[in-house]
Scaffold this motif. Structure first.
Motif, PDB file in Angstrom:
ATOM      1  N   UNK A 123       1.918   5.874  -9.540  1.00 22.08           N
ATOM      2  CA  UNK A 123       2.461   6.942  -8.697  1.00 22.08           C
ATOM      3  C   UNK A 123       3.931   6.654  -8.373  1.00 22.08           C
ATOM      4  N   UNK A 124       4.794   7.675  -8.409  1.00 19.49           N
ATOM      5  CA  UNK A 124       6.221   7.436  -8.193  1.00 19.49           C
ATOM      6  C   UNK A 124       6.595   7.069  -6.760  1.00 19.49           C
ATOM      7  N   UNK A 125       5.766   7.472  -5.781  1.00 20.64           N
ATOM      8  CA  UNK A 125       6.150   7.256  -4.387  1.00 20.64           C
ATOM      9  C   UNK A 125       5.090   6.579  -3.539  1.00 20.64           C
ATOM     10  N   UNK A 126       4.318   5.704  -4.147  1.00 24.92           N
ATOM     11  CA  UNK A 126       3.362   4.920  -3.377  1.00 24.92           C
ATOM     12  C   UNK A 126       3.153   3.581  -4.068  1.00 24.92           C
ATOM     13  N   UNK A 184       5.827   0.577  -5.845  1.00 26.17           N
ATOM     14  CA  UNK A 184       7.273   0.503  -5.951  1.00 26.17           C
ATOM     15  C   UNK A 184       7.959   0.511  -4.583  1.00 26.17           C
ATOM     16  N   UNK A 185       9.252   0.461  -4.597  1.00 28.03           N
ATOM     17  CA  UNK A 185      10.081   0.389  -3.404  1.00 28.03           C
ATOM     18  C   UNK A 185      10.185   1.729  -2.685  1.00 28.03           C
ATOM     19  N   UNK A 186       9.947   2.819  -3.391  1.00 25.33           N
ATOM     20  CA  UNK A 186      10.113   4.155  -2.803  1.00 25.33           C
ATOM     21  C   UNK A 186       8.895   4.605  -1.987  1.00 25.33           C
ATOM     22  N   UNK A 187       7.913   3.733  -1.814  1.00 18.39           N
ATOM     23  CA  UNK A 187       6.713   4.069  -1.045  1.00 18.39           C
ATOM     24  C   UNK A 187       7.040   4.119   0.453  1.00 18.39           C
ATOM     25  N   UNK A 188       6.183   4.784   1.219  1.00 20.29           N
ATOM     26  CA  UNK A 188       6.378   4.785   2.674  1.00 20.29           C
ATOM     27  C   UNK A 188       6.321   3.353   3.224  1.00 20.29           C
ATOM     28  N   UNK A 189       7.074   3.089   4.275  1.00 21.91           N
ATOM     29  CA  UNK A 189       7.183   1.749   4.849  1.00 21.91           C
ATOM     30  C   UNK A 189       5.816   1.158   5.208  1.00 21.91           C
ATOM     31  N   UNK A 190       4.942   1.935   5.840  1.00 23.74           N
ATOM     32  CA  UNK A 190       3.626   1.431   6.234  1.00 23.74           C
ATOM     33  C   UNK A 190       2.830   0.978   4.997  1.00 23.74           C
ATOM     34  N   UNK A 191       2.875   1.772   3.944  1.00 24.74           N
ATOM     35  CA  UNK A 191       2.175   1.428   2.710  1.00 24.74           C
ATOM     36  C   UNK A 191       2.727   0.124   2.126  1.00 24.74           C
ATOM     37  N   UNK A 198      -5.822 -15.516  -9.695  1.00 23.99           N
ATOM     38  CA  UNK A 198      -5.254 -16.678 -10.398  1.00 23.99           C
ATOM     39  C   UNK A 198      -4.453 -16.227 -11.628  1.00 23.99           C
ATOM     40  N   UNK A 199      -3.411 -15.462 -11.375  1.00 24.19           N
ATOM     41  CA  UNK A 199      -2.566 -14.890 -12.416  1.00 24.19           C
ATOM     42  C   UNK A 199      -1.349 -15.771 -12.641  1.00 24.19           C
ATOM     43  N   UNK A 200      -0.945 -15.938 -13.911  1.00 20.21           N
ATOM     44  CA  UNK A 200       0.258 -16.726 -14.144  1.00 20.21           C
ATOM     45  C   UNK A 200       1.524 -15.885 -14.222  1.00 20.21           C
ATOM     46  N   UNK A 201       1.397 -14.582 -14.422  1.00 19.82           N
ATOM     47  CA  UNK A 201       2.580 -13.706 -14.473  1.00 19.82           C
ATOM     48  C   UNK A 201       2.498 -12.660 -13.375  1.00 19.82           C
ATOM     49  N   UNK A 202       3.497 -12.660 -12.494  1.00 19.12           N
ATOM     50  CA  UNK A 202       3.585 -11.641 -11.458  1.00 19.12           C
ATOM     51  C   UNK A 202       4.908 -10.916 -11.615  1.00 19.12           C
ATOM     52  N   UNK A 203       4.874  -9.621 -11.385  1.00 22.86           N
ATOM     53  CA  UNK A 203       6.082  -8.818 -11.521  1.00 22.86           C
ATOM     54  C   UNK A 203       6.130  -7.851 -10.356  1.00 22.86           C
ATOM     55  N   UNK A 204       7.038  -8.081  -9.425  1.00 20.07           N
ATOM     56  CA  UNK A 204       7.217  -7.132  -8.334  1.00 20.07           C
ATOM     57  C   UNK A 204       8.256  -6.121  -8.777  1.00 20.07           C
ATOM     58  N   UNK A 205       7.822  -4.904  -8.910  1.00 26.15           N
ATOM     59  CA  UNK A 205       8.668  -3.822  -9.414  1.00 26.15           C
ATOM     60  C   UNK A 205       9.182  -3.029  -8.215  1.00 26.15           C
ATOM     61  N   UNK A 206      10.484  -2.780  -8.189  1.00 25.59           N
ATOM     62  CA  UNK A 206      11.058  -2.047  -7.061  1.00 25.59           C
ATOM     63  C   UNK A 206      11.067  -0.543  -7.253  1.00 25.59           C
ATOM     64  N   UNK A 207      10.937  -0.101  -8.481  1.00 22.14           N
ATOM     65  CA  UNK A 207      10.891   1.327  -8.775  1.00 22.14           C
ATOM     66  C   UNK A 207      10.441   1.513 -10.208  1.00 22.14           C
ATOM     67  N   UNK A 208      10.002   2.698 -10.540  1.00 18.40           N
ATOM     68  CA  UNK A 208       9.486   2.948 -11.881  1.00 18.40           C
ATOM     69  C   UNK A 208      10.546   2.741 -12.958  1.00 18.40           C
ATOM     70  N   UNK A 209      11.831   2.891 -12.598  1.00 16.55           N
ATOM     71  CA  UNK A 209      12.885   2.662 -13.593  1.00 16.55           C
ATOM     72  C   UNK A 209      12.891   1.199 -14.076  1.00 16.55           C
TER      73      UNK A 209
END
Length: 167
Positions: free
Chosen positions: A79-82, A108-115, A131-142
């Motif tokens: 989802x683009x905004x959650x 992503x980063x564009x989600x509501x603050x509470x979410x 127990x994952x060896x690869x984590x990727x925090x994505x800030x936006x769909x781009x």
């Protein structure tokens, strides 16, 4: 298991992860086709549990039929905004060998603050369960649009192909 945020990881989510993690060499064709390539998890409506995001999955049996490019299909499922938690079973090659690894993605980063706050405070607990060896925090769909970024997360310059496509 109750987390710092009070959010619980459901048994169904843990079972899906375990199923994706274990690659059964003896699996028949039907079992292989039902195997998950990607899946999304979300918070339940009451914000107390991490649950499967209904219908948000790619099965290996979909590849080449309803799904041509699993990575691009996966990106379009988000989802683009959650926020969502996601597991993606990446198939890639290095100069030496073929590999498959699960990647845990938080977006992503564009989600509501509470979410964002609830997802962020529950993230470590689901990571510990998985127990994952690869984590990727994505800030936006781009951030997801370019498969080179995923290749970087998996092993950087040693990756020569991802999902059968050259990098």
């Amino acid at each position: 298991m109750l987390q710092a945020s009070g959010v619980k990881v459901t048994d169904e989510v843990i079972a899906v992860f375990n199923d994706m993690k274990v690659r059964k060499a003896q699996a028949n064709e039907d079992e292989k086709r039902k195997r998950k390539k990607a899946i999304l998890f979300c918070l339940s409506k009451d914000l107390k549990n991490i649950v499967l995001d209904d219908g948000k999955e790619i099965l290996l049996g979909d590849l080449g039929t309803t799904v041509q490019d699993p990575y691009q299909h996966f990106v379009k499922m988000l989802p683009p905004n959650d926020c969502r938690y996601a597991l993606y079973d990446a198939t890639y090659e290095t100069k030496e060998t073929k590999k498959e690894d699960l990647v845990f993605i938080f977006a992503p980063d564009s989600a509501p603050l509470k979410s964002k706050m609830i997802y962020a405070s529950s993230k470590d607990a689901i990571k510990r369960k998985f127990e994952i060896k690869h984590e990727w925090q994505v800030n936006g769909l781009e951030d997801l649009k370019d498969r080179h970024t995923l290749a970087e997360k998996l092993g950087g310059s040693s990756i020569v192909s991802l999902e059968g496509s050259p990098i």
